[in-house]
Motif scaffolding. Structure first.
Motif, short mmCIF file in Angstrom:
data_model
loop_
_atom_site.label_atom_id
_atom_site.label_comp_id
_atom_site.label_asym_id
_atom_site.label_seq_id
_atom_site.Cartn_x
_atom_site.Cartn_y
_atom_site.Cartn_z
N ARG A 23 0.82 -1.21 0.00
CA ARG A 23 0.00 0.00 0.00
C ARG A 23 0.86 1.28 0.00
O ARG A 23 0.70 2.16 0.84
N ASP A 139 -10.05 1.49 -2.62
CA ASP A 139 -10.57 1.63 -1.26
C ASP A 139 -11.90 2.36 -1.31
O ASP A 139 -12.14 3.21 -2.16
N SER A 218 -12.58 -3.24 1.68
CA SER A 218 -11.83 -2.13 1.07
C SER A 218 -12.02 -0.81 1.84
O SER A 218 -11.54 0.23 1.39
N TYR A 220 -10.61 0.77 4.03
CA TYR A 220 -9.37 0.98 4.79
C TYR A 220 -9.43 2.17 5.73
O TYR A 220 -8.89 2.12 6.83
N ASN A 247 -8.33 -8.92 6.69
CA ASN A 247 -7.42 -8.01 5.99
C ASN A 247 -5.98 -8.54 5.93
O ASN A 247 -5.27 -8.34 4.94
#
Ligand code: INS
Length: 283
Positions: A23, A139, A218, A220, A247
């Motif tokens: 990420r 995301d 997603s 996050y 996750n």
């Protein structure tokens, strides 16, 4: 000597590279993948408005687009590459099997969890039926309230979003009540919400934990950023540890090098599909 960073950020043994390397949303105009990701999010954050989401939901949640078994839909993912993901440059079918197999190794008794891993991204089939990448992948975040600081590219990407000037949508709570629960929050349109709704529509027997993982994997800014807690109710907070457990496998099993043998694994997962979401489904 003890490295304290290890205590703060435990590195799963199965991670395919050091966790800090996942990420990475830093901007580098000379990096092909970074530019691909940045452009996608800028388009998403400019165009993802309350009105847009309402319109997409009204269309997709009719479930009148096509019919397919879950395994057919999984196989379609071999035609799809996620342009929002800085950690993946191979078709999405690989990521589904990698996630599922990561879960299976550590949770061999939880078929429902493994199946959630396999199918969590299958909603990306949206793109193969005409939805752009920016409203399929990436995301997610709530629409109709201010965007939280932990949303990727938050500082630069929302400037031209019309909702930024809306008197209600631009406030902290926006169109929501405190602790209203994520089920009452309208999320940005994409594969998470779509897959969740397809499963519900087709009467899956997967447990709530699996449905939460699929619907919010997603998100996050919530599960990893710690934002949007003011919209959560008790159920959301109870489910959060499951979403975080999910996750670990979703993120850290990603690799373009060690690809799973899809044919060999198919019979095992077909049995799980037959148990939890059998037959021909409406999409
Ligand atoms: C993941 C995650 C990634 C995104 C993918 C999504 O859950 O949010 O950052 O690029 O599209 O499937």
């Amino acid at each position: 000597m003890l490295d304290v960073s290890e205590l703060l950020r435990p590195e799963p043994a199965f991670a395919t590279k050091p966790v800090v390397q996942f990420r990475d949303y830093t901007v580098d105009p000379n990096d092909r993948i970074k530019e691909r990701v940045r452009k996608l999010y800028h388009e998403m954050h400019t165009k993802m408005t309350v009105d847009f989401v309402k319109e997409r939901r009204a269309s997709w949640l009719k479930f009148d687009k096509f019919k397919a078994t879950m395994m057919d839909a999984i196989r379609k993912m071999s035609e799809f590459l996620d342009e929002s993901d800085p950690d993946v440059d191979v078709p999405n079918i690989m990521h589904g099997f990698q996630t599922a197999e990561g879960i299976r190794k550590e949770h061999p008794d939880k078929g429902w969890f493994q199946l959630a891993g396999l199918i969590h991204d299958v909603g990306k089939i949206l793109h193969l039926y005409g939805e752009p990448q920016w409203s399929t992948t990436g995301d997610t975040f709530p629409v109709g309230c201010d965007w939280a600081p932990s949303v990727v590219y938050r500082e630069t990407s929302f400037q031209d979003n019309p909702d930024a000037k809306h008197p209600v949508y631009s406030t902290k709570y926006g169109m929501y009540k405190p602790r209203c629960g994520l089920e009452n929050v309208t999320m940005s349109w994409g594969h998470d919400e779509y897959m969740y709704q397809v499963l519900r529509h087709n009467k899956t027997t997967l447990p709530d934990e699996a449905l939460y993982m699929i619907r919010f994997h997603s998100f996050y800014p919530w599960h990893s950023g710690g934002d949007y807690m003011h919209l959560c109710n008790d159920k959301d907070l109870k489910m959060l540890p499951w979403v975080l457990e999910f996750n670990k496998y979703d993120l850290y099993t990603k690799t373009d090098d060690d690809l799973p043998d899809v044919e060999a694994l198919t019979p095992y997962y077909q049995k799980l599909i037959d148990q939890y979401i059998p037959g021909v489904l409406e999409w």
